[in-house]
Design a protein around this motif. Structure first.
Motif, PDB file in Angstrom:
ATOM      1  N   ARG A   1       1.062  -0.731   0.233  1.00 10.16           N
ATOM      2  CA  ARG A   1       0.231   0.300   0.132  1.00 10.16           C
ATOM      3  C   ARG A   1       1.085   0.938  -0.223  1.00 10.16           C
ATOM      4  NH1 ARG A   1      -4.166  -2.211   3.322  1.00 10.16           N
ATOM      5  NH2 ARG A   1      -5.905  -3.653   1.392  1.00 10.16           N
ATOM      6  N   LEU A   2       0.627   2.684  -0.878  1.00 10.05           N
ATOM      7  CA  LEU A   2       0.613   4.222  -0.207  1.00 10.05           C
ATOM      8  C   LEU A   2      -0.338   4.589  -0.019  1.00 10.05           C
ATOM      9  CD1 LEU A   2       2.848   5.461  -1.994  1.00 10.05           C
ATOM     10  CD2 LEU A   2       1.970   6.040  -3.309  1.00 10.05           C
ATOM     11  N   HIS A   3       0.567   5.414   1.319  1.00 11.62           N
ATOM     12  CA  HIS A   3      -0.378   6.245   1.724  1.00 11.62           C
ATOM     13  C   HIS A   3       0.477   7.679   1.377  1.00 11.62           C
ATOM     14  CE1 HIS A   3      -2.364   3.259   4.375  1.00 11.62           C
ATOM     15  NE2 HIS A   3      -1.166   2.475   4.614  1.00 11.62           N
ATOM     16  N   LYS A   4      -0.544   8.293   0.897  1.00 19.75           N
ATOM     17  CA  LYS A   4      -0.473  10.393   0.236  1.00 19.75           C
ATOM     18  C   LYS A   4      -1.505  10.864   1.537  1.00 19.75           C
ATOM     19  CE  LYS A   4      -1.127  13.273  -3.650  1.00 19.75           C
ATOM     20  NZ  LYS A   4      -1.526  12.703  -4.393  1.00 19.75           N
ATOM     21  N   ILE A   5      -0.897  11.722   1.991  1.00 17.52           N
ATOM     22  CA  ILE A   5      -1.081  12.201   3.356  1.00 17.52           C
ATOM     23  C   ILE A   5      -1.726  13.243   2.902  1.00 17.52           C
ATOM     24  CG2 ILE A   5      -1.506  13.424   5.759  1.00 17.52           C
ATOM     25  CD1 ILE A   5       0.901  10.521   6.315  1.00 17.52           C
ATOM     26  N   LYS A   6      -2.859  13.901   2.780  1.00 16.17           N
ATOM     27  CA  LYS A   6      -3.659  15.612   2.504  1.00 16.17           C
ATOM     28  C   LYS A   6      -3.575  16.385   3.482  1.00 16.17           C
ATOM     29  CE  LYS A   6      -4.736  16.452  -1.727  1.00 16.17           C
ATOM     30  NZ  LYS A   6      -3.256  17.371  -2.832  1.00 16.17           N
ATOM     31  N   ARG A   7      -3.230  17.269   4.049  1.00 17.12           N
ATOM     32  CA  ARG A   7      -3.428  18.099   5.113  1.00 17.12           C
ATOM     33  C   ARG A   7      -4.277  19.216   4.617  1.00 17.12           C
ATOM     34  NH1 ARG A   7       2.797  18.400   7.651  1.00 17.12           N
ATOM     35  NH2 ARG A   7       2.478  19.772   5.523  1.00 17.12           N
ATOM     36  N   PRO A   8      -5.082  19.471   4.577  1.00 19.60           N
ATOM     37  CA  PRO A   8      -6.072  18.590   6.213  1.00 19.60           C
ATOM     38  C   PRO A   8      -6.849  17.341   5.398  1.00 19.60           C
ATOM     39  CG  PRO A   8      -7.250  20.128   5.921  1.00 19.60           C
ATOM     40  CD  PRO A   8      -6.280  20.758   4.528  1.00 19.60           C
ATOM     41  N   GLY A   9      -6.708  17.319   4.129  1.00 20.39           N
ATOM     42  CA  GLY A   9      -7.797  16.178   3.438  1.00 20.39           C
ATOM     43  C   GLY A   9      -7.909  15.115   3.900  1.00 20.39           C
ATOM     44  N   GLY A  10      -7.396  14.420   5.058  1.00 20.84           N
ATOM     45  CA  GLY A  10      -6.787  13.180   4.894  1.00 20.84           C
ATOM     46  C   GLY A  10      -6.508  12.314   4.180  1.00 20.84           C
ATOM     47  N   LEU A  11      -6.254  10.790   4.511  1.00 21.30           N
ATOM     48  CA  LEU A  11      -5.205  10.164   3.750  1.00 21.30           C
ATOM     49  C   LEU A  11      -6.095   9.442   2.783  1.00 21.30           C
ATOM     50  CD1 LEU A  11      -3.233   8.131   4.840  1.00 21.30           C
ATOM     51  CD2 LEU A  11      -4.651   6.071   5.584  1.00 21.30           C
ATOM     52  N   TYR A  12      -5.265   9.120   1.858  1.00 18.30           N
ATOM     53  CA  TYR A  12      -5.480   8.471   0.151  1.00 18.30           C
ATOM     54  C   TYR A  12      -4.424   7.546   0.432  1.00 18.30           C
ATOM     55  CZ  TYR A  12      -7.765  12.941  -0.715  1.00 18.30           C
ATOM     56  OH  TYR A  12      -8.505  13.719  -0.374  1.00 18.30           O
ATOM     57  N   THR A  13      -4.893   6.609  -0.065  1.00 20.25           N
ATOM     58  CA  THR A  13      -4.608   4.555  -0.255  1.00 20.25           C
ATOM     59  C   THR A  13      -4.723   4.148  -1.260  1.00 20.25           C
ATOM     60  OG1 THR A  13      -4.890   4.430   2.600  1.00 20.25           O
ATOM     61  CG2 THR A  13      -4.274   2.614   1.552  1.00 20.25           C
TER      62      THR A  13
ATOM     63  N   ASP B   1       2.047  14.538   1.582  1.00 25.17           N
ATOM     64  CA  ASP B   1       1.707  15.770   0.509  1.00 25.17           C
ATOM     65  C   ASP B   1       1.588  17.143   0.329  1.00 25.17           C
ATOM     66  OD1 ASP B   1       0.883  16.615  -2.091  1.00 25.17           O
ATOM     67  OD2 ASP B   1      -1.055  16.392  -2.293  1.00 25.17           O
ATOM     68  N   LEU B   2       2.986  18.067  -0.775  1.00 30.02           N
ATOM     69  CA  LEU B   2       2.964  19.136  -0.127  1.00 30.02           C
ATOM     70  C   LEU B   2       2.635  19.753  -1.388  1.00 30.02           C
ATOM     71  CD1 LEU B   2       6.836  19.486   1.248  1.00 30.02           C
ATOM     72  CD2 LEU B   2       4.879  19.847   2.452  1.00 30.02           C
ATOM     73  N   GLU B   3       1.240  19.718  -2.046  1.00 25.52           N
ATOM     74  CA  GLU B   3       0.545  20.320  -3.225  1.00 25.52           C
ATOM     75  C   GLU B   3       0.976  20.260  -4.539  1.00 25.52           C
ATOM     76  OE1 GLU B   3      -2.080  20.038  -2.235  1.00 25.52           O
ATOM     77  OE2 GLU B   3      -1.932  19.893   0.426  1.00 25.52           O
ATOM     78  N   LEU B   4       1.760  21.383  -4.638  1.00 23.64           N
ATOM     79  CA  LEU B   4       2.726  21.170  -5.784  1.00 23.64           C
ATOM     80  C   LEU B   4       2.693  20.054  -6.508  1.00 23.64           C
ATOM     81  CD1 LEU B   4       4.726  24.831  -4.981  1.00 23.64           C
ATOM     82  CD2 LEU B   4       2.694  24.238  -6.356  1.00 23.64           C
ATOM     83  N   ASP B   5       2.596  19.728  -7.965  1.00 19.32           N
ATOM     84  CA  ASP B   5       3.126  18.923  -8.574  1.00 19.32           C
ATOM     85  C   ASP B   5       2.711  19.245 -10.060  1.00 19.32           C
ATOM     86  OD1 ASP B   5       1.713  17.176  -7.092  1.00 19.32           O
ATOM     87  OD2 ASP B   5      -0.575  17.576  -7.732  1.00 19.32           O
TER      88      ASP B   5
END
Length: 161
Positions: free
Chosen positions: A2-14, A92-96
């Motif tokens: 699994r890969l967990h991508k944490i977005k603040r404050p959006g939560g956990l994306y797996t 995640d620090l948002e910029l892509d």
């Protein structure tokens, strides 16, 4: 895995992946079409194949997205990914920075999310500086296309197809 991508404050994306390689560039993960994903607001299965390259100590994760309408290479600027018991995680620090394969256009996306994270205090000033410097550096890397691993991701994606 699994890969967990944490977005603040959006939560956990797996995302569910399998490891396809580990080398000097990092760990290569594959999510073929139909791979499960979960988000705070929804869940489903991937409709396109994806390859991800991660490495500890590097503040970004690279995603090759096999979307026939927009084949692209996306770099998630993030706090350096870490290995966890069930796989990997990063904040995640948002910029892509994104390279759109058709037309070879490079852009940095999600400035609005970046600005909002700073404004709401969900990103520290140190993280904001890291995000900005990393996004600009990665965008230059995509424009130059000098790294051999950039093409390797496309090959792994094609082989999975």
């Amino acid at each position: 895995m699994r890969l967990h991508k944490i977005k603040r404050p959006g939560g956990l994306y797996t995302f569910d992946f399998s490891t396809v390689a580990e080398d000097d560039d990092g760990t290569w993960l594959l999510a073929p079409i139909g791979s499960p994903w979960r988000a705070p607001h929804d869940s489903g299965r991937s409709t396109v194949p994806v390859v991800v390259l991660l490495a500890t100590g590097r503040p970004w994760a690279t995603w090759w997205v096999g979307d026939p309408a927009d084949r692209r290479l996306e770099i998630d600027v993030c706090l350096p990914p870490t290995r966890i018991e069930e796989g990997w995680q990063y904040v995640d620090l948002e910029l892509d920075p994104v390279l759109h394969r058709d037309g070879n256009r490079v852009e940095i996306e999600d400035w609005d999310e970046y600005d909002e994270s700073i404004r709401t205090g969900n990103m520290t000033s140190d993280d904001a500086k890291l995000a900005l410097v990393t996004a600009e550096g990665c965008a230059q890397l995509l424009r130059r296309r000098s790294e051999p691993w950039l093409e390797r991701g496309w090959k792994l994606l094609a082989d999975a197809g």
